[in-house]
Design an enzyme around this catalytic site. Structure first.
Site, PDB file in Angstrom:
ATOM      1  N   TYR A  55       2.966  -3.584   1.993  1.00 45.55           N
ATOM      2  CA  TYR A  55       3.162  -5.034   1.885  1.00 45.55           C
ATOM      3  C   TYR A  55       4.392  -5.272   1.007  1.00 45.55           C
ATOM      4  CZ  TYR A  55      -1.679  -5.690   3.548  1.00 45.55           C
ATOM      5  OH  TYR A  55      -2.846  -5.692   4.262  1.00 45.55           O
ATOM      6  N   ARG A  95      -5.468 -16.280  10.081  1.00 45.71           N
ATOM      7  CA  ARG A  95      -4.057 -16.393   9.670  1.00 45.71           C
ATOM      8  C   ARG A  95      -3.624 -17.831   9.433  1.00 45.71           C
ATOM      9  NH1 ARG A  95      -3.365 -10.937   8.853  1.00 45.71           N
ATOM     10  NH2 ARG A  95      -3.900  -9.750  10.696  1.00 45.71           N
TER      11      ARG A  95
END
Length: 340
Positions: free
Chosen positions: A65, A217
């Protein structure tokens, strides 16, 4: 001396029969560094602080990430905190180029140990609470990957082994090598394929579930607009559920859920999260809040108790299989052992 403030205690849930006990709602930190467009680093750290102060005890990250940025961010957020108050879950294995492109997965034993060494250094910690491959590496038997992590458990560098986005057969094979604490997998009102075989298998084996994407999301957040413009670094710009007619259809489902939420004096996001919470005591939702106000809204879901009538109304608003579009683009779906 620790400068940790007095912490609130949220409801607790055990991650499987062998994993740690953590807060019933936990924080996924990916969006603070990557994949959802630009983020405010100061606000991200403030959000982690607010989560910890509210009683959140599990932080989820991945070494890929932001190519290590997320782990460094978590380290910064944990300065002055008691490390034993926090459980850190780290995914590894995804390979990326300097420009952020995805290059595949590497879960060979040597790569497992190298990845862990770098994660420990970035997080400035002597152990990872839960360590897991981000995806099944098709070139490496799961037994070899889990066996390598098991050696790290024996050495004290890792406390528990987790998995991510694997199918029932892979769960069985992995659990035969070493106890698995939890399976991290997408699970929401519009992503329910886990219910058919994977969730029953996890329960049979005593494996917990850390459910990500509980708001799909942001699609189920109640805040998404059809005309929202996305930056070039936001992967939702290529996600099938956020495209054209698919998005229009899916937002109609959100509007139906909004009506259910309004009757119960809750927000859409709170109803969507509460639904995942209701799926079982062995499921811990991960919320991807990047700002304090979104975190506060998410935590409010723990105050929402859904009756059988509520669950029926939610099911009528968003029936299983009603979403339009896959949860990832085709190339990414091909990497999901959980979807085979």
């Amino acid at each position: 001396m620790s400068t940790t403030p007095h912490l609130t205690r949220l409801p607790q849930r055990a991650l499987g029969t062998t994993g740690p006990t953590v807060s019933a709602l936990s924080l996924g930190c990916m969006g603070m560094s990557d994949l959802y467009g630009p983020a405010d680093e100061a606000e991200s750290i403030a959000t982690i602080h607010a989560a910890l102060d509210a009683g959140v005890t599990l932080l989820d990250t991945g070494d890929f990430y932001g190519m290590g940025h997320n782990e460094l961010l978590i380290h910064e957020a944990l300065r002055g905190r008691d490390r034993e108050d926090v459980r850190i879950s780290v995914k590894f294995g995804a390979q990326r180029s300097p420009d952020g492109q995805w290059l595949g997965y590497d879960a060979r034993p040597a790569a497992v140990k190298t990845s862990l060494a770098y994660a420990l250094r970035r997080l400035r910690t002597d152990h990872i609470d839960i360590y897991r491959p981000a995806r099944l590496d098709p070139a490496v038997p799961i037994e070899e990957t889990v066996g390598a992590i098991a050696e790290l458990v024996q050495a004290g560098y890792v406390r528990h082994i987790g998995l991510s986005e694997v199918g029932a057969d892979t769960l069985r094979r992995a659990a035969a090598v070493h106890p698995i604490s939890d399976l991290q997998i997408e699970y929401s009102l519009i992503s329910r394929s886990v219910e058919t075989e994977i969730l029953p298998t996890a329960r049979e084996l005593g494996i917990g579930v850390t459910a990500y994407g509980v708001l799909s999301r942001g699609l189920l957040s109640g805040h998404w607009q059809n005309d929202r413009e996305l930056s070039g670094t936001d992967f939702r710009g290529h996600s099938p559920r956020f495209q054209g007619d698919n998005l229009t259809h899916n937002l109609r489902l959100v509007d139906a859920l909004r009506a259910v939420a309004a009757e119960r004096k809750a927000t859409v996001a709170q109803i969507a999260i509460a639904w995942v919470v209701s799926r079982g005591e062995d499921i811990v939702p991960l919320v991807g809040a990047r700002r304090r106000e979104r975190l506060a809204e998410a935590l409010g879901a723990l105050d929402v108790t859904l009756t059988e009538a509520d669950l029926a109304a939610i099911e009528a608003a968003v029936p299983a299989g009603s979403a339009a579009g896959d949860r990832y683009a085709a190339a990414q779906m091909a990497h999901l052992d959980s979807e085979r």
